[in-house]
Design a protein around this motif. Structure first.
Motif, short mmCIF file in Angstrom:
data_model
loop_
_atom_site.label_atom_id
_atom_site.label_comp_id
_atom_site.label_asym_id
_atom_site.label_seq_id
_atom_site.Cartn_x
_atom_site.Cartn_y
_atom_site.Cartn_z
N UNK A 149 6.72 -5.23 -11.30
CA UNK A 149 5.27 -5.45 -11.43
C UNK A 149 4.59 -5.28 -10.08
N UNK A 150 5.21 -5.82 -9.03
CA UNK A 150 4.62 -5.72 -7.68
C UNK A 150 4.60 -4.27 -7.21
N UNK A 151 5.68 -3.54 -7.47
CA UNK A 151 5.72 -2.14 -7.03
C UNK A 151 4.62 -1.32 -7.70
N UNK A 152 4.30 -1.65 -8.95
CA UNK A 152 3.27 -0.87 -9.64
C UNK A 152 1.89 -1.07 -9.01
N UNK A 153 1.66 -2.25 -8.42
CA UNK A 153 0.35 -2.51 -7.81
C UNK A 153 0.46 -2.80 -6.33
N UNK A 154 1.33 -2.08 -5.64
CA UNK A 154 1.68 -2.48 -4.26
C UNK A 154 0.50 -2.31 -3.30
N UNK A 184 -10.52 -4.55 -12.40
CA UNK A 184 -10.48 -5.24 -13.68
C UNK A 184 -9.66 -6.52 -13.53
N UNK A 185 -8.56 -6.43 -12.77
CA UNK A 185 -7.74 -7.62 -12.50
C UNK A 185 -8.55 -8.65 -11.70
N UNK A 186 -9.32 -8.18 -10.73
CA UNK A 186 -10.16 -9.08 -9.92
C UNK A 186 -11.18 -9.80 -10.80
N UNK A 218 -1.30 -5.81 -11.91
CA UNK A 218 -2.55 -6.50 -11.59
C UNK A 218 -2.42 -7.95 -11.14
N UNK A 219 -1.22 -8.51 -11.19
CA UNK A 219 -1.09 -9.96 -10.99
C UNK A 219 -1.62 -10.42 -9.63
N UNK A 220 -1.29 -9.69 -8.57
CA UNK A 220 -1.69 -10.14 -7.22
C UNK A 220 -3.21 -10.18 -7.09
N UNK A 221 -3.90 -9.18 -7.61
CA UNK A 221 -5.36 -9.17 -7.47
C UNK A 221 -6.02 -10.16 -8.43
N UNK A 222 -5.38 -10.44 -9.56
CA UNK A 222 -5.88 -11.53 -10.40
C UNK A 222 -5.84 -12.83 -9.59
N UNK A 223 -4.75 -13.03 -8.89
CA UNK A 223 -4.64 -14.20 -8.02
C UNK A 223 -5.71 -14.22 -6.95
N UNK A 224 -6.03 -13.05 -6.42
CA UNK A 224 -7.07 -12.95 -5.39
C UNK A 224 -8.43 -13.37 -5.96
N UNK A 226 -5.65 1.33 -18.84
CA UNK A 226 -4.75 0.31 -19.40
C UNK A 226 -5.16 -1.11 -18.97
N UNK A 227 -5.66 -1.25 -17.74
CA UNK A 227 -6.00 -2.59 -17.26
C UNK A 227 -7.15 -3.19 -18.08
#
Lengths: 203, 182
Positions: A84-89, B65-67, A59-65, B92-93
């Motif tokens: 981590x990136x591959x999981x949310x590519x 959820x991350x957004x 989720x890190x990239x979209x949290x950043x978004x 999980x998120x």
């Protein structure tokens, strides 16, 4: 300016990479992906401007978004790992479509799942995250292997001509744990206060 | 089979999609994360037409959820729109919103719920509420048009006032009324 050393593999040392990116950061917000990148941003100096993640893998990239869209006047740098990136590519496509100028995504690629016993990730076997990011539509997607390329990356991140994606090949050696606070409500609240002041808690 | 039976959506006469939009405005929602559903189509159009809302189309619901977490870090309220099958993708998120205490309201249009014809929708539709509740999400449900606005309002208020993931499930009975039983 931090000296950026190379490890036994001839690749850049992760702690030096992150320290260089976050040095003299001028209010830049940083999200550290689950695992070693969260320890790396903490080792560079724990700060309310840092959000080290203890979970949310992928989720890190979209949290950043979300953060970059909410704070368009601030630079936002997501620093995460290859696993981590591959999981949310797919999120690279989501980011590219929004075109946030103030968002950078930096993948520290050691080609392994470092926290779970150093199992190999797909990048060890030729999967090219730069091509995937380019294909998603992030025009400025680049591979970084040298200190010189890293300093150029740093300058471009701070210039705010995003969205920008970088895959930084790093030495696979594990570094000493430098743990951030684990109470995530504090991590969230301190960043919100750093951005919005005490009124953050009255929203 | 008619297309409307494949993807059920409220008729133009139904007021509740516009009522949800009005509630999002009242609560100051600025970011709308979504994976589309026919039942949300009119609401999505309203949000897209609103220059004060940033509509973020997601590749998978868990990005939403991350957004929401990123938006709240930056001081913006968000909402997440999806159909019930998408709930399986966010489980999980949700830990991100729970651990950080992030407001994360979710509006779910139900499938596999009432008069479903697609076998693949039934397992997740049947498990939607249980899965959300097992992950600490407060769930309210609306099955009649007159209940939608106050249920969604409760979901938004619970999220923004008490800092947690919350959800309204919009029953398939609401969505499929037009062609149901034909």
């Amino acid at each position: 300016m931090t000296e950026i050393a190379v490890g036994p593999t001839g690749k850049l040392m992760r702690r030096d990479v992150v320290k260089a990116l976050l040095e003299n950061r001028d209010g830049m917000l940083a999200i550290g992906g689950l695992g070693a990148p969260a320890w790396d941003i903490t080792a560079a100096g724990d700060s309310p401007l840092n959000l080290p993640l203890w979970g949310g893998m992928g989720g890190a990239a979209v949290m950043g978004l979300g953060l970059a869209l909410a704070q368009p006047e601030r630079k936002v740098c997501v620093i995460t790992g290859d696993g981590e990136m591959l999981m949310g590519v797919g999120s690279l496509a989501t980011v590219a479509v929004q075109r946030p100028r103030n968002l950078s995504i930096v993948v520290l690629d050691n080609e392994h799942y470092g926290e779970t016993g150093m199992q190999e990730t797909h990048t060890k076997h030729g999967v090219d995250l730069v091509m995937m990011a380019k294909g998603a539509g992030i025009a400025d997607s680049r591979l970084v292997r040298t200190a010189e390329e890293l300093l150029k990356l740093r300058a471009d991140i701070h210039a705010g001509n995003g969205p920008l994606f970088a895959q930084v090949k790093i030495d696979e050696g594990t570094q000493p744990l430098v743990l951030p606070p684990r109470e995530a409500s504090i991590l969230q609240a301190r960043m919100r206060e750093a951005i919005m002041g005490p009124e953050a808690h009255l929203q | 089979m008619q297309r409307e039976q494949l993807e059920s959506a409220p008729t133009a006469a139904e007021a509740w999609p516009d009522q949800i939009y009005d509630l999002l405005k009242q609560h100051g929602v600025r970011q709308v994360g979504l994976v589309p559903d026919a039942g949300h189509a009119r609401l999505i159009k309203r949000c897209l037409a609103d220059n004060d809302m940033k509509v973020v189309s997601l590749t998978t619901e868990e990005e939403g959820v991350a957004l929401a977490f990123g938006a709240w870090l930056g001081g913006e309220k968000s909402v997440l729109l999806m159909q019930s099958s998408g709930v399986g993708n966010i489980i999980n998120m949700l830990s991100v919103a729970i651990a950080h205490r992030t407001p994360c309201p979710i509006i779910v249009t139900m499938r596999g719920d009432f008069g479903e014809f697609n076998p693949f929708q039934v397992p997740m539709g049947n498990a939607t509420q249980a899965c959300l509740e097992a992950m600490g999400t407060l769930v309210k449900r609306a099955d009649r048009p007159e209940d939608v606005a106050e249920t969604v309002n409760a979901t938004l208020r619970l999220a923004f006032n008490t800092y947690r993931p919350t959800a309204t499930l919009l029953g398939q009975r609401l969505l499929g009324a037009k062609t149901f039983g034909k």
